[in-house]
Design a protein around this motif. Structure first.
Motif, short mmCIF file in Angstrom:
data_model
loop_
_atom_site.label_atom_id
_atom_site.label_comp_id
_atom_site.label_asym_id
_atom_site.label_seq_id
_atom_site.Cartn_x
_atom_site.Cartn_y
_atom_site.Cartn_z
N GLU A 1 19.39 19.51 -20.00
CA GLU A 1 19.42 18.25 -19.53
C GLU A 1 18.09 17.48 -19.40
OE1 GLU A 1 22.61 20.51 -18.35
OE2 GLU A 1 20.48 21.01 -17.86
N ALA A 2 16.98 18.52 -19.12
CA ALA A 2 15.83 17.68 -19.17
C ALA A 2 15.37 17.29 -20.46
CB ALA A 2 14.59 18.75 -18.40
N LEU A 3 15.48 18.38 -21.40
CA LEU A 3 15.34 18.25 -22.80
C LEU A 3 15.74 16.83 -23.18
CD1 LEU A 3 13.88 19.06 -25.49
CD2 LEU A 3 16.18 20.58 -25.78
N ASP A 4 17.27 16.68 -23.17
CA ASP A 4 18.05 15.67 -23.50
C ASP A 4 17.34 14.18 -22.87
OD1 ASP A 4 19.53 16.89 -24.80
OD2 ASP A 4 21.21 17.02 -23.38
N GLU A 5 16.68 14.25 -21.68
CA GLU A 5 16.21 13.02 -21.06
C GLU A 5 14.82 12.69 -21.74
OE1 GLU A 5 14.38 12.18 -16.51
OE2 GLU A 5 16.01 13.89 -16.67
N ALA A 6 14.01 14.07 -21.97
CA ALA A 6 12.94 13.59 -22.71
C ALA A 6 13.30 12.96 -24.05
CB ALA A 6 12.17 14.83 -22.78
N ALA A 7 13.96 13.26 -24.86
CA ALA A 7 14.59 12.90 -26.18
C ALA A 7 14.88 11.49 -25.94
CB ALA A 7 15.62 13.64 -26.83
N ALA A 8 15.86 11.16 -25.01
CA ALA A 8 16.30 9.57 -24.55
C ALA A 8 14.95 8.91 -24.58
CB ALA A 8 17.12 9.63 -23.49
N GLY A 9 13.79 9.44 -23.68
CA GLY A 9 12.74 8.76 -23.30
C GLY A 9 11.87 8.33 -24.72
N PHE A 10 11.78 9.32 -25.52
CA PHE A 10 11.05 9.13 -26.81
C PHE A 10 11.91 8.22 -27.69
CE2 PHE A 10 9.75 10.05 -31.02
CZ PHE A 10 8.09 10.11 -30.83
N ARG A 11 13.14 8.17 -27.66
CA ARG A 11 13.68 7.30 -28.69
C ARG A 11 13.65 5.62 -28.25
NH1 ARG A 11 17.82 11.57 -28.57
NH2 ARG A 11 19.09 10.58 -26.89
N ARG A 12 13.46 5.65 -26.75
CA ARG A 12 13.16 4.34 -26.17
C ARG A 12 11.59 3.69 -26.80
NH1 ARG A 12 15.55 6.25 -21.51
NH2 ARG A 12 13.50 6.86 -20.71
N ILE A 13 10.68 4.77 -26.87
CA ILE A 13 9.59 4.44 -27.46
C ILE A 13 9.72 4.07 -29.11
CG2 ILE A 13 7.18 5.41 -27.93
CD1 ILE A 13 7.56 7.37 -25.51
N GLU A 14 10.13 4.87 -29.68
CA GLU A 14 10.47 4.63 -31.18
C GLU A 14 11.43 3.24 -31.34
OE1 GLU A 14 11.38 8.47 -33.79
OE2 GLU A 14 12.58 8.27 -31.89
N GLY A 15 12.21 2.88 -30.33
CA GLY A 15 12.89 1.67 -30.42
C GLY A 15 12.07 0.56 -30.44
N PHE A 16 11.08 0.43 -29.51
CA PHE A 16 9.96 -0.53 -29.70
C PHE A 16 9.11 -0.82 -30.82
CE2 PHE A 16 5.62 -1.07 -28.67
CZ PHE A 16 5.50 -2.60 -28.56
N LEU A 17 8.77 0.44 -31.15
CA LEU A 17 7.92 0.55 -32.34
C LEU A 17 8.87 -0.03 -33.70
CD1 LEU A 17 6.25 3.84 -32.37
CD2 LEU A 17 5.26 1.48 -31.84
N ASP A 18 10.00 0.20 -33.62
CA ASP A 18 11.13 -0.39 -34.79
C ASP A 18 11.00 -1.68 -34.67
OD1 ASP A 18 11.57 2.14 -35.91
OD2 ASP A 18 13.25 2.56 -35.13
N ARG A 19 11.31 -2.18 -33.51
CA ARG A 19 11.43 -3.74 -33.02
C ARG A 19 9.84 -4.56 -33.62
NH1 ARG A 19 14.79 -1.71 -29.28
NH2 ARG A 19 13.09 -1.46 -27.37
N ALA A 20 8.99 -3.86 -33.11
CA ALA A 20 7.75 -4.56 -33.53
C ALA A 20 7.39 -4.36 -34.83
CB ALA A 20 6.59 -3.67 -32.83
N ALA A 21 7.85 -3.64 -35.65
CA ALA A 21 7.67 -3.52 -37.18
C ALA A 21 8.74 -4.45 -37.83
CB ALA A 21 7.99 -2.01 -37.64
N ASP A 22 9.58 -4.89 -37.19
CA ASP A 22 10.47 -5.78 -37.71
C ASP A 22 9.96 -7.16 -37.83
OD1 ASP A 22 12.56 -3.97 -38.29
OD2 ASP A 22 13.62 -4.69 -36.47
#
Length: 469
Positions: free
Chosen positions: A312-333
């Motif tokens: 559960e903690a691992l999945d939560e951390a993974a979701a948090g990192f995907r939010r960081i990636e999502g911002f970077l993807d939007r900025a790169a667009d």
């Protein structure tokens, strides 16, 4: 700002000052290659990889040595149980370790010495200790050689123990020892009980090195008699690191100036280990999350804090990192993102405070929040600037999604699946955009609902709709 590290020998934070200006020598105890690596094993590698990257960012030239113990009682026993040569088992498990560390972007060390490749250096150090009166050959004909703990008044200073309070060293038959706490430097060959290939000639007869002497000899070979930082898991403080320091200093070698130890990853409150049967092999964990997400989970906790592992903690951390990636993807667009050379002061202060990665990750989250706000407001330049800072911070933590190291371990099949998924989702988003333009809100909501059921989140922004898993 001054970099401060917690020295477990002094039991306090100390300002870091290298022995040689601009250069740092680090020695980390690696694994005994007896079995497949689990999450608990790789935590130490990740934690000291972060140390290495941060020292490099701070302008130091780092010589980073991480050894491999490839001859050991456990290796011999497990190889015999499997009916294979001990060196076959060690080599196979070493390759498994390399794959596991590559999958979470741990940099290869400057050099990775193996114990079996340093028998001359080990015997030389043992000879120095015997000559100085701190070691002796057993009188029982076993061929064992022991360190005489009572000959060294400072024995126990690393862990602040008295000799009489210590448990006996269970690394050899006690009959040949002067004191039960004396530990083996050399183990005489046991004919019929051990393979002939697991023994080397020595002045004391054929045999093999004890565990502790290996690291002292290899550290001296590549970093010199005195070096800056010695690291490893907290479980190695005693007896391994205590014995390393004692035998090295008894031989006239100053050894490490700082000692650093990472805490355990536990399951059900116990250290994750093979013997407990609760280990989680890295390849199995990577079936659930990506390597970059597993690394983020490890990095987000302070290296000296015990971590109770849960999916559960691992999945939560993974979701948090995907939010960081999502911002970077939007900025790169909206523009090219280049990693910033200068990092936010709060991030630097956190890392300089004994590698305070929890506070450093909090700075990253705050920056992502600000960046998303600027994108929503249409401030593309500001968002791109923040994206550059976020990328720079991730870089020094080994978490930059654009790092080619992540691509080198990406499965081609997974890449094809990702491309197919992107094509399908973008097609549905286009269909939804057309429905919204036609004010067919029911159809637009239906498409959004179908995507949500599949685990796809949609975020509508001024620049268009973006999606994430």
């Amino acid at each position: 700002m001054t970099l401060r590290l917690y020295d477990t020998a002094a039991r306090e934070l100390r300002d870091f000052a290298p022995l040689v200006e601009g250069r740092v020598g680090v020695y980390v105890c690696g694994l005994t290659v007896q079995s497949e690596p689990h999450v608990g094993h790789v935590r130490s590698a990740v934690n000291f990889d972060v140390l290495r990257r941060w020292l490099t960012y701070r302008g130091y030239h780092v010589t980073f040595i991480r050894n491999v113990t490839d001859i050991d009682d456990k290796i011999l026993t497990k190889a015999a149980d499997q009916g294979i040569p001990w060196f076959n088992l060690g080599y196979t498990m070493h390759r498994e370790l390399d794959r596991a560390l590559a999958s979470i972007n741990v940099l290869p060390p400057t050099y990775e010495p193996a114990a079996t490749g340093h028998i001359p250096e080990i015997l030389e150090l043992i000879g120095e200790l015997v000559a100085a009166g701190h070691a002796y050959a057993a009188e029982d004909g076993s061929g064992d050689v022991y360190f005489d703990v009572r000959s060294w008044p400072s024995y126990g200073e690393l862990t602040r123990q008295g000799v009489d309070d210590m448990e006996p060293a269970e690394d050899a038959d006690p009959r040949g020892k002067r004191d039960p706490r004396d530990f083996a430097l050399w183990k005489g060959f046991k004919a019929g009980a051990e393979p002939e290939t697991a023994a080397w000639p020595s002045p004391y007869g054929r045999g093999r090195p004890g565990w502790h002497i290996e690291c002292s000899a290899m550290a001296g070979k590549y970093l010199g008699a005195a070096f800056d930082i010695h690291g490893g898991g907290v479980d190695l403080r005693f007896p391994h690191h205590e014995n390393e320091q004692a035998q090295s200093r008894a031989a006239g070698r100053p050894f490490a100036s700082y000692w650093m130890h990472n805490a355990w990853i536990t399951t059900a409150g116990e250290k994750m280990s093979k013997s407990l049967g609760n280990s989680l092999l890295v390849p199995e964990v990577l079936k659930r999350v990506r390597g970059i997400e597993l690394r983020f989970y490890i990095v987000a906790a302070h290296y000296r804090s015990h971590v109770e592992f849960s999916f559960e903690a691992l999945d939560e951390a993974a979701a948090g990192f995907r939010r960081i990636e999502g911002f970077l993807d939007r900025a790169a667009d909206v523009g090219a993102v280049v990693p910033a050379a200068g990092l936010p002061e709060a991030f630097v202060a956190a890392m300089d405070d004994d590698l305070g990665t929890p506070a450093a990750v909090a700075v990253i989250y705050d920056s992502v929040r600000d960046g998303n706000r600027l994108l929503a407001e249409g401030d593309q330049a500001g968002a791109i600037r923040i994206a550059g800072e976020v990328t720079g911070m991730l870089d020094v933590l080994g978490l930059n999604p654009a790092d080619p190291a992540w691509g080198s371990v990406t499965d081609a099949h997974d890449a094809k699946l990702e491309a197919a998924l992107e094509t399908l989702v973008e097609s549905l988003l286009q269909e939804r955009a057309e429905a919204r333009a036609a004010k067919d809100w029911a159809l637009a909501d239906t498409i959004r609902g179908r995507l949500k059921e599949a685990g796809i989140e949609i975020e509508d922004a001024p620049t268009g709709s973006v999606w994430s898993i």
